[in-house]
Design a protein around this motif. Structure first.
Motif, PDB file in Angstrom:
ATOM      1  N   ASN A  99      41.878  42.096  46.942  1.00 23.24           N
ATOM      2  CA  ASN A  99      41.312  40.933  47.634  1.00 23.24           C
ATOM      3  C   ASN A  99      40.605  40.030  46.632  1.00 23.24           C
ATOM      4  OD1 ASN A  99      39.845  39.099  49.091  1.00 23.24           O
ATOM      5  ND2 ASN A  99      39.131  40.559  50.632  1.00 23.24           N
TER       6      ASN A  99
ATOM      7  N   PRO B 106      49.215  43.196  49.071  1.00 25.67           N
ATOM      8  CA  PRO B 106      49.329  44.646  49.248  1.00 25.67           C
ATOM      9  C   PRO B 106      49.542  45.344  47.902  1.00 25.67           C
ATOM     10  CG  PRO B 106      51.400  43.579  49.828  1.00 25.67           C
ATOM     11  CD  PRO B 106      50.437  42.482  49.458  1.00 25.67           C
TER      12      PRO B 106
ATOM     13  N   CYS C 200      44.803  46.775  49.893  1.00 24.74           N
ATOM     14  CA  CYS C 200      45.043  45.411  49.423  1.00 24.74           C
ATOM     15  C   CYS C 200      44.063  45.053  48.324  1.00 24.74           C
ATOM     16  CB  CYS C 200      44.858  44.424  50.578  1.00 24.74           C
ATOM     17  SG  CYS C 200      46.018  44.698  51.926  1.00 24.74           S
TER      18      CYS C 200
ATOM     19  N   LEU D 198      47.962  38.740  56.031  1.00 23.47           N
ATOM     20  CA  LEU D 198      47.146  38.688  54.813  1.00 23.47           C
ATOM     21  C   LEU D 198      47.001  37.230  54.383  1.00 23.47           C
ATOM     22  CD1 LEU D 198      48.739  41.607  52.695  1.00 23.47           C
ATOM     23  CD2 LEU D 198      46.914  41.716  54.417  1.00 23.47           C
TER      24      LEU D 198
END
Ligand SMILES: Cc1cc2nc3c(=O)[nH]c(=O)nc-3n(C[C@H](O)[C@H](O)[C@H](O)COP(=O)(O)O)c2cc1C
Length: 223
Positions: free
Chosen positions: A56, A129, A54, A123
């Motif tokens: 972030n 993702p 992912c 998430l």
């Protein structure tokens, strides 16, 4: 796995911002939910390990919040930096797995269902993702997929693809011959579609055309 994850996350990171996270999906219910999104990959849930890489952008924004400062870089480059970080960590994972004698397949088709993936993995906003990675034990001997020639993809001093038509035609021929030979040896049906045709077929219909909407919904500025 801890060693592999630690090696992966040692990848270089844009400005040391460390904007990549990995979700190791162990819970059978969540694995099955992800697998349910991917009917074209029936082997997905058989992988001994499933990781989701992912980007972030949340942590940096939290650092700003902690100091009571407004986030001043709400634009596409911020999103892009997190994507690049996650991609480098993905590649490092593949190398680390190879060093342990394991094999991998990246899975970006997860991004065909970004909202569902975000929900299954919980998430939060500003986390998205980039790709999954199935890791397992090798069953067959690996093979190197021949890439486009360096004469097309590596440039000296200035970008020059003026010969790309001929180079791609020659690559198509060379690759088809190699793959036909491999198929003959393995007793499989020989491929007849050259790479450039297979890729245009693959991309003939729009794919993931709501990715921009998803990224904006995650809270990223895209200008
Ligand atoms: C970012 C990324 C995403 C990918 N996503 C998928 C995927 O969703 N499904 C799949 O079967 N393979 C996926 N692959 C694997 C590629 O299809 C594969 O790397 C490519 O065909 C070249 O083969 P090679 O890696 O064996 O050289 C992905 C690879 C990368 C780098």
């Amino acid at each position: 796995m801890r060693l592999l994850l630690a090696c992966a996350l040692s990848a270089p990171s844009k400005s040391d911002l460390q904007q990549a996270d990995i979700v190791e999906v162990r819970d059978p219910t969540r694995r099955a939910a992800l697998a349910g999104l991917l009917p074209s990959l029936p082997w997905f849930n058989d992988a001994p390990s499933i990781l989701v890489f992912c980007g972030n952008g949340r942590r940096l924004r939290q650092c700003f919040e902690r100091r009571g400062m407004p986030f001043t870089n709400e634009h596409l480059d911020s999103f892009f930096n997190a994507t690049v970080d996650a991609s480098l960590v993905l590649m490092n994972s593949i190398r680390a797995a190879a060093a342990l004698g394991l094999v991998c397949c990246p899975i970006s088709i997860l991004r065909n269902h970004p909202d569902e993936v975000a929900e299954i993995l919980e998430l939060p906003r500003h986390v998205f993702p980039v790709a999954g990675l199935c890791i397992g034990y090798p069953v067959l001997e690996g093979r190197v997929v021949p890439r486009l020639p360096l004469s097309l993809t590596c440039h000296v001093d200035r970008f020059d693809d003026s010969d790309s038509e001929a180079q791609i035609a020659s690559y198509d021929q060379r690759r088809l011959a190699i793959e036909a030979h491999a198929a003959r040896v393995a007793g499989r049906i020989e491929p007849t579609t050259p790479w450039s045709m297979a890729k245009t077929d693959q991309y003939a219909l729009p794919q993931r055309d709501d990715w921009g909407r998803f990224v904006r919904d995650r809270g990223f500025g895209t200008d």
